[in-house]
Every structure is written in C-alpha cells, then in structure tokens.
Design a protein around this motif. Sequence first.
Motif, PDB file in Angstrom:
ATOM      1  N   GLU C 253      30.735 -76.647 -10.037  1.00 56.25           N
ATOM      2  CA  GLU C 253      31.481 -75.568  -9.401  1.00 56.25           C
ATOM      3  C   GLU C 253      31.171 -75.584  -7.917  1.00 56.25           C
ATOM      4  N   TRP C 254      32.158 -75.238  -7.115  1.00 53.91           N
ATOM      5  CA  TRP C 254      31.981 -75.279  -5.670  1.00 53.91           C
ATOM      6  C   TRP C 254      32.386 -73.943  -5.085  1.00 53.91           C
ATOM      7  N   LEU C 255      31.443 -73.301  -4.387  1.00 55.22           N
ATOM      8  CA  LEU C 255      31.774 -72.075  -3.661  1.00 55.22           C
ATOM      9  C   LEU C 255      31.946 -72.437  -2.191  1.00 55.22           C
ATOM     10  N   PRO C 256      33.186 -72.573  -1.750  1.00 54.07           N
ATOM     11  CA  PRO C 256      33.434 -72.967  -0.353  1.00 54.07           C
ATOM     12  C   PRO C 256      33.219 -71.800   0.593  1.00 54.07           C
ATOM     13  N   ILE C 257      31.969 -71.619   1.009  1.00 60.39           N
ATOM     14  CA  ILE C 257      31.628 -70.434   1.820  1.00 60.39           C
ATOM     15  C   ILE C 257      31.970 -70.666   3.280  1.00 60.39           C
ATOM     16  N   GLN C 258      32.022 -69.562   4.012  1.00 55.83           N
ATOM     17  CA  GLN C 258      32.194 -69.645   5.458  1.00 55.83           C
ATOM     18  C   GLN C 258      30.979 -70.354   6.057  1.00 55.83           C
ATOM     19  N   PRO C 259      31.189 -71.133   7.104  1.00 58.34           N
ATOM     20  CA  PRO C 259      30.056 -71.850   7.704  1.00 58.34           C
ATOM     21  C   PRO C 259      28.909 -70.908   8.059  1.00 58.34           C
ATOM     22  N   GLY C 260      27.700 -71.288   7.643  1.00 65.41           N
ATOM     23  CA  GLY C 260      26.512 -70.531   8.070  1.00 65.41           C
ATOM     24  C   GLY C 260      26.220 -69.297   7.249  1.00 65.41           C
ATOM     25  N   SER C 261      26.962 -69.101   6.157  1.00 58.75           N
ATOM     26  CA  SER C 261      26.726 -67.846   5.417  1.00 58.75           C
ATOM     27  C   SER C 261      25.910 -68.083   4.144  1.00 58.75           C
ATOM     28  N   GLU C 262      25.107 -69.165   4.129  1.00 62.26           N
ATOM     29  CA  GLU C 262      24.282 -69.427   2.939  1.00 62.26           C
ATOM     30  C   GLU C 262      23.366 -68.237   2.632  1.00 62.26           C
ATOM     31  N   SER C 263      22.725 -67.752   3.676  1.00 61.10           N
ATOM     32  CA  SER C 263      21.731 -66.692   3.442  1.00 61.10           C
ATOM     33  C   SER C 263      22.384 -65.487   2.764  1.00 61.10           C
ATOM     34  N   LEU C 264      23.618 -65.189   3.159  1.00 57.29           N
ATOM     35  CA  LEU C 264      24.278 -64.019   2.563  1.00 57.29           C
ATOM     36  C   LEU C 264      24.445 -64.218   1.066  1.00 57.29           C
ATOM     37  N   VAL C 265      24.931 -65.390   0.682  1.00 56.42           N
ATOM     38  CA  VAL C 265      25.130 -65.641  -0.749  1.00 56.42           C
ATOM     39  C   VAL C 265      23.789 -65.561  -1.463  1.00 56.42           C
ATOM     40  N   ALA C 266      22.776 -66.222  -0.886  1.00 55.00           N
ATOM     41  CA  ALA C 266      21.459 -66.239  -1.534  1.00 55.00           C
ATOM     42  C   ALA C 266      20.926 -64.816  -1.696  1.00 55.00           C
ATOM     43  N   VAL C 295      28.824 -58.840   1.222  1.00 60.99           N
ATOM     44  CA  VAL C 295      28.875 -60.170   1.838  1.00 60.99           C
ATOM     45  C   VAL C 295      30.182 -60.900   1.541  1.00 60.99           C
ATOM     46  N   SER C 296      30.939 -60.409   0.555  1.00 61.15           N
ATOM     47  CA  SER C 296      32.056 -61.233   0.078  1.00 61.15           C
ATOM     48  C   SER C 296      33.023 -61.510   1.215  1.00 61.15           C
ATOM     49  N   GLU C 297      33.153 -60.562   2.145  1.00 60.14           N
ATOM     50  CA  GLU C 297      34.095 -60.771   3.246  1.00 60.14           C
ATOM     51  C   GLU C 297      33.575 -61.865   4.182  1.00 60.14           C
ATOM     52  N   ALA C 298      32.289 -61.756   4.517  1.00 61.82           N
ATOM     53  CA  ALA C 298      31.726 -62.705   5.488  1.00 61.82           C
ATOM     54  C   ALA C 298      31.575 -64.098   4.904  1.00 61.82           C
ATOM     55  N   THR C 299      31.381 -64.177   3.568  1.00 66.56           N
ATOM     56  CA  THR C 299      31.176 -65.502   2.975  1.00 66.56           C
ATOM     57  C   THR C 299      32.492 -66.108   2.515  1.00 66.56           C
ATOM     58  N   GLY C 300      33.497 -65.256   2.303  1.00 70.21           N
ATOM     59  CA  GLY C 300      34.759 -65.750   1.773  1.00 70.21           C
ATOM     60  C   GLY C 300      34.713 -65.961   0.278  1.00 70.21           C
ATOM     61  N   ILE C 301      33.691 -65.412  -0.380  1.00 75.50           N
ATOM     62  CA  ILE C 301      33.559 -65.565  -1.831  1.00 75.50           C
ATOM     63  C   ILE C 301      33.690 -64.195  -2.483  1.00 75.50           C
ATOM     64  N   PRO C 302      34.597 -64.048  -3.465  1.00 74.24           N
ATOM     65  CA  PRO C 302      34.759 -62.755  -4.144  1.00 74.24           C
ATOM     66  C   PRO C 302      33.437 -62.272  -4.737  1.00 74.24           C
ATOM     67  N   ALA C 303      33.227 -60.970  -4.699  1.00 82.84           N
ATOM     68  CA  ALA C 303      31.945 -60.403  -5.148  1.00 82.84           C
ATOM     69  C   ALA C 303      31.657 -60.787  -6.588  1.00 82.84           C
ATOM     70  N   GLU C 304      32.686 -60.711  -7.450  1.00 79.73           N
ATOM     71  CA  GLU C 304      32.389 -60.939  -8.883  1.00 79.73           C
ATOM     72  C   GLU C 304      31.902 -62.365  -9.113  1.00 79.73           C
ATOM     73  N   ASN C 305      32.387 -63.307  -8.284  1.00 73.01           N
ATOM     74  CA  ASN C 305      31.909 -64.681  -8.460  1.00 73.01           C
ATOM     75  C   ASN C 305      30.424 -64.768  -8.163  1.00 73.01           C
ATOM     76  N   ILE C 306      30.014 -64.120  -7.079  1.00 73.53           N
ATOM     77  CA  ILE C 306      28.586 -64.137  -6.732  1.00 73.53           C
ATOM     78  C   ILE C 306      27.786 -63.476  -7.844  1.00 73.53           C
ATOM     79  N   ARG C 307      28.301 -62.380  -8.337  1.00 73.13           N
ATOM     80  CA  ARG C 307      27.631 -61.680  -9.433  1.00 73.13           C
ATOM     81  C   ARG C 307      27.464 -62.612 -10.625  1.00 73.13           C
ATOM     82  N   GLU C 308      28.576 -63.168 -11.051  1.00 70.41           N
ATOM     83  CA  GLU C 308      28.585 -64.096 -12.189  1.00 70.41           C
ATOM     84  C   GLU C 308      27.541 -65.188 -11.981  1.00 70.41           C
ATOM     85  N   LEU C 309      27.574 -65.773 -10.793  1.00 67.22           N
ATOM     86  CA  LEU C 309      26.649 -66.860 -10.480  1.00 67.22           C
ATOM     87  C   LEU C 309      25.206 -66.368 -10.588  1.00 67.22           C
TER      88      LEU C 309
END
Lengths: 176, 463, 1014
Positions: C253-266, C295-309
């Motif tokens: 699976e690939w979460l194509p995040i906004q550049p530099g937003s690793e910390s937010l996802v983590a 963070v979902s706005e800044a990372t470009g990843i929907p919140a539920e995906n991060i939750r699921e992950l």
Amino acid sequence: MSETKGILASYEYVDSAVNAIEKLRAGGLKKITAYMPYPEHLIEDALGYDQSPVRVWTLAGGLCGAAGGFAFTAFTSMDWPLVTGGKPILSMPAYVVISFEMMVLFGALSTIIGLFINSRLPYLKPMVVYDPEFSGGRFGVYITAPPERLDEARGILQGQDPVELREDSAGVAHAS
Amino acid sequence: MATATKEPRGAVPHPDLTQLDQVNRDVLKTLGKPGLVWWLMLGLCIAGIGMLGVSWGIQIVQGIGVTGLTSPVGWGVYITTFVFWVGIAHSGTLISAILFLFRAPWRQSIYRAAEAMTVFAVMTAGLFPLIHVGRVWHAYWLIPYPNSRFLWPNFRSPLVWDVFAVTTYFTVSATFFYLGTIPDLAAARDAANGFRKKLYKVISLGWRGTDREWHHFGKAYIFLAALATPLVLSVHSVVSWDFAVSIVPGWHATIFAPYFVAGAIFSGVAMVITLTVPIRKVFGLEAYLTTKHYDAMAKLCLLTSMIVFYAYLSEFFMAWYSGEEVERAAFWARLFGHYWWATWIMLVCNGLVPIMLWFKRVRYSIPALFTISIFVNIGMWFERYVIIVTSLHHEYEPFAWGVYRPSMVEMGIMVGSFAWFGFWFLLFTRLIPVVAIAELKEVIPTPMRGAAPAHAGGEGGEG
Amino acid sequence: MSDGLKRREFLKVLGVSGAGAGMVGCSTESVEKLMPYVVPPEEITPGVATWYASVCGECEAGCGMWVRTREGRVVKVEGNPDHPVSGGALCSRGHSSVQGLYNPDRFTGPMARQNGELQPISWDEAEQRLADGLAAAGQHLTLTGFAGPSMMTLMESFARATGGGVVRFDPLADAPLREAGRIAFGRNVVPWYDIEEAEMLVSFGADFLESWLSPVRDARAFSRMSGVDERGSKGRFVFVGSRLSLTGQNADEWLPIQPGSESLVALAMANVISGAGAGAGPYRDIVNAYTPENVSEATGIPAENIRELAIQFAEGPSLALGPGVAGQHRNATAANLAVAVLNSVAGNVGRTLHYSAPQLNAPAFGYSGVERVMQLIGQGVVGAVMIHGSNPIYALPASSGFRAAFESVPFKVSFASSPDETTALCDLVLPDRHFLESWGDSAVRPGSWAIQQPAMRPVPHFDTRQTGDVLLSVDSLMGQDLGAATFHDHLQSRWQTVAASTGTADFEVFWQEALKSGVVELGGSQTGVAEQLRQPDRALVFDPPDFDGPGDLHLMVYPSSRFGHGSQNTNRPWLLELPDPVSKITWHSWVEMHPDRAAAMGLRNGDMVILSTDNGSVELPVWTYPGIRENVVAVPMGGGHEGAGRFSDGNGVNPLDLLPAESEALSGGLVHFATKVTVTPTGERRALATISGSDVQSNRPITPAVALSALTAEADHAEEEDGNGPLQELQGVGGFVPVETEGRPQDFPLEGAQHGEYGDPETPRWAMTIDLDKCTGCSACVTACQSENNVAWVGESQVTMGRDMGWIRLERYYEAVDASHAGPLDVRFMPMICQHCGNAPCEPVCPVYATYHTPDGINTQVYNRCVGTRYCLNNCPYKVRVYNWYTYTDEEPVREGLGHAPEPMNWAFNPDVTVRENGIMEKCSFCIHRIRGAQDRAAVEGSVIQDGEIIPACQQSCPAEAIVFGNIRDTRSRVAQSVESARVYRVLDELINTQPAVSYLKKVTFHDVESGEH
C-alpha cells in the motif's frame, strides 16, 4: 555398299518439304534428315516419329531424387539424434519438403541429360550439310542414297521445286 | 502464291507478321551495336553494384550492427528484399511453363524476357540470405556436407528448406531458360560472323534444327515445364513457411502459402510489364509485344491483385474473429501502430490502384499500365516489409516491444540489388534474343503452296 | 574472441599464485600466507577456482564476500553465506567491484602536480613529499569517507602523532537518525532494525531495499517477512512517501503524502495507538496535538486511512522505518524522532528495533563537519588536507563553496585509487589499493567482526600502495612510531584483542580460522532492551518544513539504487548499463514527473527540460512516472561526472548542483529535500536509453497476481481450469499421430521425441522457480549474471536502439489498483530469463542446430556453431535471446561508444564461459558450466549431486531468496516441491504450449486483482 552420296534440298514452303519426304519414303529412301526453323509437325509426322524416350529419363530422375531426398534427411537426423522443439527425431512432415525439391531437381537434370544423349547434342563437328537459312525461313531435306538411286532421289526433290539443290560427297550430315 | 492458311488457337496476336525470316531480321537486330542509353544504364548499374559491395564490406568488417536491426525485430529490409525478389522470379516461370502447358496463345513473345527476369531475380534473391546472416563466413554450414564431426543441418528448419528450394529453383529455371534459347542462339549464330559467330556456335551447342533435335527438344521442354510448374508453387510456399511455421502473431497463418504465391505472381507480372515496356520501345518490337499481350498480363495482374487483397482482408478478419488478444493487438498495431504508413502504402498500391485495370482503356494504354506496374512493385515490396517488421515489433512480450529503423547500409544494399539485377538484364538484352524466334514462328502463318492438311496447327514441340 | 590473457601475463600471474597467492603487493612488504576458502594456495591448479573470504568495501554495510579467483586473478565476487549481513547474497554494486579492481582508469602510480599537471613519480619520492608537506603544513586535516575500524584508528593515531585531525564525512550522513535516537532514548546510534521479526512494516520514505543502511541484509529480511508462507500468512508493508522508490514499489500500500509531512503521519498514528498520546510518555502533549483529522489536510491523506493504518500497526509486532533521504529536510531530526515515538508507543523498541546494540563503525559527521572544515581552512590554520575514500568536490553542493575553500589549501593530498573531481585539484596523489587487493576489517554488527583480505596480487598495471602502509612509512619518515611496520601488523595487533575476547589461546589458529571463514562471531551483543522515551532536550518542530526556491514543484534528489550517493565508483559499465530498477533507464540521468503534470505542461518521455533553483540549473530528459506525487519531481544522484573515468564522464547531470548547502539545525546533516524548482521545456528531445517497451501487460498473463483472500480458493480453482480437454501433441510416428501430455516440466521429453539419452528416465531435467512475491526487483541477479557469463555491455547508443544484452531482463509492469484509499499503483516485477521450454520455438527453426535441447532439459546455445540468422530471436515469444550485433568484447571498441573490454578489464572474464563475437546469438544457459562442473566433480568423486549443490549465479546473489534451481524430476528437490504451490504458473504456456522449465509463483496482493489476469 559402295560409297553413298547425299543431296540437300532447301524449300520455301512446308508442304513442298512434306511432299518430298513422303515421296522419298514411299520410294524406300529412308535415310532422311529434315531441317526446320521451328518444330513443324507436318514434317515430323511425315518422318513417322513415335514417342521420345526422354520421358523415361525424367521419371527415373524424379523418383531417384525423391527417394534420395527423404533417405538423406532421415539418415542425417538418425545419425546424430538431436531433439529440437520437443519434436520427434524423425520429423517426417518437414522432410517431405526436401524430398519434393530433390525430386524436381534430379528430374530436371536427368531430363536434360536424356535430351542431349538422344538428340546427339552438343554437335560441334563442322556443319558441312547446312544452310543458315534453315534457322530463318527455309525447310531443308537431306537424303543419302547409293549411287544407283541417286538420280531417282534428285528427281523427287527437284519435283517440289526447291530454292536450292546441292550435292555433298561426304554424306556425313545425318546426326546418327 | 503464298496464302496464310493456318489459324492458331485464339486471335492472331501478330497480324502484321507473315514472313518467317522477317522474325529473325527484327529480333536479331536487337543484338546489334548498343546505343548510348544502354551504356549509360550499364554504367549506372555497375555503380550501384559498387555501392552494394561497399555497404556489404562495411557490414562484414564492422558487424551486422551497422544495420538498424535490433531486438525484437531480427529481420528487416534484407529479408523483405529477399522475398520481394523471389516473388518477382515467379511470374517468369508462370508465363514460360504454366502458360505453356495451358497453351496460352500470347506467351511466345514475352516468355523469353520473363524467364530471363526469373533467372536474374533468383540470382539477386540468393544474395540476401548471405547478406543477412551475422557470420557470413560460416554461411556454408547451411549446406549439408560431410564435415569432420558429421554434424548435418537441421532439416526441420524452414531456412534449410529455403536453401534447397531456392537452389533447386535457380538450377531448374536457368536450365529451362537456356534450353529454350538454344535454337535462337543458333539463329543468332547463322546471322552473325567473326567472333560472335564462334561464340554463338559454342553456346548453341551446334544446333541445326534437324528433325531429331526438334523431336527430343520438344519432349524435354514439355517435361521441364511440367516439373517447373509445381516447383514454382512450392518455392514460394516454402518461402512463406519461413514465416508461417513460426509462432509470431501475424506470421503464423495457414493462408500464407497461397497468399504468397498469388502475391509473387502479382508482383512478377507487374515487373514483366515494367521491364518489357522500355525494351519494346527501344528495340521497336511493337509488332511482337502487342497491346493484346499487355491486356492479357493486365488481366493476370487484376486477378492476382484481388486474391492478394482478399488475403489481407481475411487476415484482419481472422485476427479479430480469433478473439486472441495478442493476435488482435498485432494487427491493430499493423493498421494504426508505429508502421501504419507502410501498411497503408501496401493496401493502396496492391488493393486500390489495380482496380483501374477493370477498364479496357487502361489495359490497352501502355503508359497507364507502366505506371500501375510501378505502383504494384512498390506496394509488393512494402507488403513484405509490413508482414515482417510490423509483426515482429509488437508480439507476445509487451516489455520487449521495440522499433526498427533501417540504416543507410541496408538501403544501400537494397538499392544495389536492383542494380545487380539490372546489370544482368542489360547484358541479356544484348546477348540473347529477347523474343523467342523459333517459338514465335509457330504462331505466324505457315508458308504453304497448296491447301493445309486438316491436322495442321498446334503449338510447342509436342509429337 | 580474446579475453586479453597475454601469455606472459598469464605465466607471471600463474607463477605468483603457484608460489602462493599470498604475496601481497610489492616485495618490500611482509609476506603473508592467505588462507583460501576451499583449497590452500600451494594446491592451486590451473582451471580450478580458489576462493577467498573478504569484505565488500563498496558501501558502509560491509557485506561479507567470497572472492573467486582463477590462476591468481579475481573473476567474480559472491556473498559469504556465513556472514550475518550478506548471508550469501550481494547487490549489483558489490558485484561490480570487480570492474573497480580492473578499472582501466585507475592511477598507474603515485602522481605529483608539476607545472599544473599531475605527473607520475616514484613511491619513495611521493612518501617523502607527503612527509615534508605535512611537516611544513603544521595543522592538517584528513577528510575520509567510510573506512574499517582498524584503518579508522590508524588514521586517528596518525593524525594525533603528526598534528592533525580526522573528519569522517558521508554525503548521506545518518546524523538526524542518530540525533533522534539520542533525544528519544539517549542513544546516539543507528538502531539495529529487525525487519524479519515484524509482521507489519511502515517505511516513511526509507529506501531500505536500495540505498538505506544495509540493503542486502534488509532485502533478505524483508522478503522473509513479506513473502507469503505455506500457512498463507503474509507480512504487510506500507510505504509513506511522496515518491515510490524501488522500496516503495514493493509496498502493498502506498500513502502518497505531501512532501515533508512524514512526522505528521507518524505522530497521528502514534496518537491513535497511544490513545490520544496517553501512552506517549513525555511526548503526550505533542502526540495529543496531532490527531488524524488535524493532519489529514497537511498530509493529503484521509483521516480514516491513517486510523486504519495505525490500528493495523498496533496489532502485531510492527516496525516503522525512516525517514530516509526523503525525510532529509529542514525538520529531519523531528521527523526521525516522530518515527521513534511511533515505534515506542507501538511497543516495537526492544522487539523489532534495538537502540542498545550500537554499531561499531565510526559515526560520520553531517554537513556541519564540512562547514567546520571550511571554517578552519578559511582561518588559514589548515596547511594540508588529505582526502581518503571520498570525493567531496562532487558530493557537496556547488553552492557550498567547498571547491574554493579546498583550492585555497596549500597542500592537497588524495589517496583515491582512480581519478575524480577531487584528485583533479590535488597536489599529490598516492593511489590506494582496491579493497580486493588490500587488508582491512569491518565491524558491522555488535558481536561480529569480519576480515578483509587481499584475494590477489595487486593488478600489475597499477603501482599502488595501501594507504595504511603509506601512513605508517610516512609516519616513520616524520620520526614517529605507531608501533607497526605495515598496516597488516597493525591489523593483527588489533585482532589480538579480538582473539583475547574470544578466549582463544593460540592467535595463529584463530587468525587462520578467521581468514578462512572471513567472519568472527564474538557474541555478547545485548538486544531486546525496551528503552523508555526521554524528555526532549531540544526545541522540536514537527510541522512540514518550508521549501524555498522558485516554481511549485518540490525537488527530490535521491540516492541511486545503482550508485548510492554516486560520488565514487561510477566508472563501471556494468552499473552504468544496469537498468535503473525503477525507471529502467541506463547510462543517463532523467527527471521523474507525474504523467498528469507532464501532460499539463505538454511534455512526453524524452522531452528535454531545464530544472532551475536559486542554486543552479541542469538539463534533463523527462520520464513520466505515475509513482510520484503531482507536485514533486525527482532526480537520481550519481550522474554528471567530470574526469572520473572514460565510462562515467558526461553521463547525465549532478543534481546536487541544484541544492542549497545547508545543514539541518539539530543534527547537522546535509539537507537534501528543501527546494522547489521551475521546469522549463527546451523543445529538444532525446531517445531514452531504456529497456522498457511497455509498462503495461496489455491483458497478457505475464505477471498475474493473486489476492491473499483468494489464494486458497485459487488452489481448488486450478483443478477446474483444466476443463478444456487433455493437451495433444503430434509426436507419434514421426509427427503424424497425436500423443497426450499434461505439459508439466517433469514430462520432458515427450514420447516420440525420446531417443537415446533423451529417453533415459535417470537424466535430470533442470528447472527453476522464481517467487514473484519475494522478488524485490533489485537487479542484483542481472549484474551477477553479467559477471558470471561474460555478458558484454553494449553502450548507450545500442541500449537506445534496443540492443541491451542482459540475459536477465527484469521487467517492471504497472497495474492500476483502486486508488480510493491508497496510491494507484501495483508494481509487478518479472525477472524474464530463457524459459528453457520443453517445446522451444527457437530450436527447430535454427538451420544449423546451434540451439537444441540437451537430454537434461536445457535449451542450450552452441556459440561456435551459430551463424546468426536471428530466426530463433524472432521465434522466441519471451524475447530472451540477445544478439551480438558487434563484437563488444575486444580491447578497442568496433565503433565509438560501443561496448569493449580494455586491458585490464578483460581480466574479469570468466574462463569457464566462451567470450562471444559479432554475429552470435546468446541467452541464459542455466549456468551450464556450473552444472557440468558439478557433474564432473561428482563423476570424479563417485558421488551423487545433491539438491542445492548446483546454484546459478542469479540464485546465488538473490538477496530476496526468490530463486530456486534444481532437478525437477527429483520429487524431493526444492524446485519440484515449489511447483506444487497453488501460486505456480508458467508464462504464456497455455497460450502457445511452450512447456517452460522456469515456473513463477504469483505475487500475492492484499487488494483484489481483476480476473482478467487469471
């Protein structure tokens, strides 16, 4: 038999030659050679040809070629058996092609040999009894006969008013 | 008084010919001193052969890489041109052998040129298998000879079939050609003098036109014709199997053998027209090569063109009908892929242009026929290019798809092959009567004093 | 077809090896008897290979290797199975070290600059000059790249003795990672990752399969972790990043995040796992602040995906990696810290990663170290700079001004063994030995040490000296004494202590054993300590960093999986021509762009564009890549060399010219990911030197996949699929009568085709199985094969034409997947080799039997018999046959820019394999020389070949253990068992009945795959 002489007559018209030949043959003078610019059947018929043996050569050559071709392909693949493409060592359908080509090749070549042998070609002796017109538009009849019947023959040839009538002492012109 | 009494089967193709020896005069004068045009063309051809030699030299020294060939397109212009020339060869044998057996009244005056074309075309085609192999210095390994390890060729390989088919074809057609010329060489001998006389005497084997010679000659000729007829069909079938027995989509089709044979005759007849039109003009042989002949050839063109075009359509249909993804993709690529232009050249030149031959006015207009024949030659070269290249560049393995662009070397050799062919043909026009003298005499009225016997007539040397 | 083996050379070399390949270097040095792995040197016989254990010096990972020598020459390197890192495998760079050893552009001897030019001088003079220069210089600095511990200590003590300092410099410094470890757990180390232990893996842009830390080790661990096992369970791997690297392409699976937003996802994941930060210890407030919704706005990843992950991550033993170079931005340390926190709250610390097991290699300074050096130079206190094992002029952004600073140094010395951008500025060059010619050691893992020993007498073309020896003699010239005459003594004296720690009484015995196995296990590494998070002692910013520079496209400059940071060892045709695992492009550089973005700018593959930032601009061809975010463009490192050798010069561009010279505030690491660029089309075009003809399979069953859920169902389904009647083949009676067959690999040869040996049931059928669920596409097998089989390199122009010669074509296909909750890409790898078909279409069409089927089922190619009709190539549905369009193996290229093997590069040819000339077809031979070798050995010893005794080069070097080779007729063999798998299929077999001997195991996906792909 004492020395024979030959007479060469050249005609402008086919039927003249035909008539001359028929008369000569009727008279029992059969040592005739006819010259034509193209294969004229009237003359061939007058000389009474039957089937030519060349066809035997063709048949024999063709059969040998076919058999040889198949035998060779079969032998070589058994001689050193190598499997390619999971096909049988003896892949006969493929070998049919070769044997067919060999049939044609040998058939053709032996036909030529047959032709040369039967018609005595090549003929590289000097052409004494010949007239360049024969390859143009004239038809020639050459007859050799024993001296006593020479006048008779000359009479027959003369009777069809040839363009030219000449005698040759050699009497060697017959291909045979 | 002389009365023309003999009516050959069909219409009289040569109304204005009555004298037998007139034929000799007309035809043999073509062997006279060549004009400036001839010398120029010969020079051009020699230059072309030089180009061929240089290009081939470069390829041998540097490597086959000087071509544009690449993976996945392992065959290109060379094999295309090979098939093209083999195809050209076929109409010669067709006209000389098949039409002979079928007693077509119009063959006599053109078959000599056609046969010469056959022999030289095969000689040209024969170069290309040598040119296209990577290590030409080992090419003789394809010939079955007892080497030290008794390793023989692989007779399952269509390439070995080719070796046998093409060499046989060359031998037989050359023999057939030579046999037919013997009486005319004799005629040339009788007309010539000095060195030429000696020369012709030797190569005419001392032919005198005696009854015996003619008798066996006729037999041999008809049997050779009978052998050459299946041969001509087999040779191009074998060539087509180079492709058909492979598994390449676009090659692997049962229709290929008849399709290729038809195509061969199509291109061959077109080439005969292309070659004889200038000969007819230059040597003033209008009386011998009449519009009736061209009409007949045009009809043959039309027929074969329809067969070929039908083959195209059926190929596309089968590709679609098979439902096979790879097959469909291959033919889609053929029509609209990288080589779409080649395909459309092929379809237009071989399918659409010949439609004009339906019109009598076109068939009887020499310039029109000449133009159309050029189109057909081009179209048929592209047909082979399309079959070979477009099929290879787009087959099973998408990641391995690739594109091939011919290089200058390939072009040089391809053009050079035409020069090589032209060179031999030019020599032919000067050394050998371009019209079959003896056979022509069979179709002009037999000189008779009285009425002709009922059984008179007929063709050829049959007893 | 000459492998350049001149008779006199041969005798010379043979003499040496006969007298014991132990003669190291020049006669002045002490004589050391080497312990070959298989047979002692005095028993070396021509035609028999001798193996030496050593350590790969290509990168810091330090894979243990076996070096294969013939007649005293190195011909191939392979992984040392006993070594904890390589585990028997090796990467492409490791294999290419042979071309480094025999590189024709190496310095032929010591050089000194006289009137502007580097002129050869004698070694004595060179060492004297160095001694004088250093004496005169007063303060001097040594700028070194990676070096083994013994060499490191020597350099330090030398510096100490002669009044200087050592700066360990690495363009890809792991400074932020270590700093984060220090902040989080008080451990300034690179943690020890235990990927194999994890069942859930999340990489925040860490390219651990290609360039990050230890690719070979991690690839093996990853394939074991993510490969589906017989129980049908499979580890899951999620890649979080804005560009799919090779590593990312292996993700489920690939979460194509906004550049530099690793910390937010983590942090957001940590937030979910730790119950809004409750379990995050001192980081409660921080974690609490970053909910998925925030963070979902800044990372470009929907919140539920991060939750699921996050929920999946919390479940089993899991592991978060990175960030790698993608996280090398202005908040790099914070990003690393966020990942550390995530691992901590998920309870992974001490379970799947260990901070308590420090690595023993000297830590590298980040860019800040270089800044300090330039500062010192600027103050004029540095009279001399020595460069060892690095190429700073290339590796540092032009904007750093290092060049000017370096030029201003009065005395510049380099130990580089081959010329590069830095030596071009140096006053004195004392070429070092290649690592295959020299002594050394490495300590890559707690408790395991490895010895690097010379495997051959130094290549006679190059008069080199090992830097360690040079330092020691210069040291004595300067009147010092470091207690060792040669580096070898120094090494042994250090290993005395190692020996002592193992409690071995007799050092000689210990030493010989160590040389034999190449690695010594000391044990005593403490792992499994679950460190607790500490109160951060520095101000941290977790938000995405700001990217300055013009344009709206973020520029990602990433280390190439072929060259790493690419400042050294790029002058190698094998690597240059190795298709990049991601782009499949060879030789030149490219810029990756999202297809939509490119289309919007009217750009197609191969259009030239100019990338420009405030720091510089480069011109590159575009390569459109759906695996990259629309607002990011990426350029690989390693191109644009000048004066680094005939092969690498002028290929591509050096993207570092675009970067700002800036070190990250907290760790001092060089910032790689900080600028935006403008992309300006030039209107020019160039043909890409790629091997890819198409990126999609066009509905052909080439790399089908199976969904994990459907895997068991697939097994039953397989039975039903054979509903279309038994297969029939025209085999009987000379090809007229049909014979039934199942078309299994075991069935070869079919009845009717059986004749002579072919019918013998005892003959094996060699077969191979490749597990596509394990294959990572790393391409190590490609280079291994090239080295083993003398596969020629052909040159850029030829590759552009499609004439690449690789026997293994590592295909890369894209499959679209439902992009609703992930990146849209499912990448399939397919190592396409000769399938050794039972019904090989290539065989019957060859007019001269140059290719035919051996009784043991190999579709063999007889080079000497081939006349080159290329019919077999046309008729091969897999297009795995490659053709020698020119002779690519002569010393001189046939034409400009074509492949060739200049002296002494032709020494690398494997004597067991014919070198091919122009006009010959070739292809994978299943390493038939290895098979015959084993068979001969078995015949001589009267033994039976065991399963696994014969290992082709590709299988040998595969880090992912994806390849199995053996006799498929032996039902107990691994390969025979592997084809029983429910995932087994054979490419295109059902379409054209080729009956390949190579079987593939389908890739297993977590998402559903269309039935269209079977």
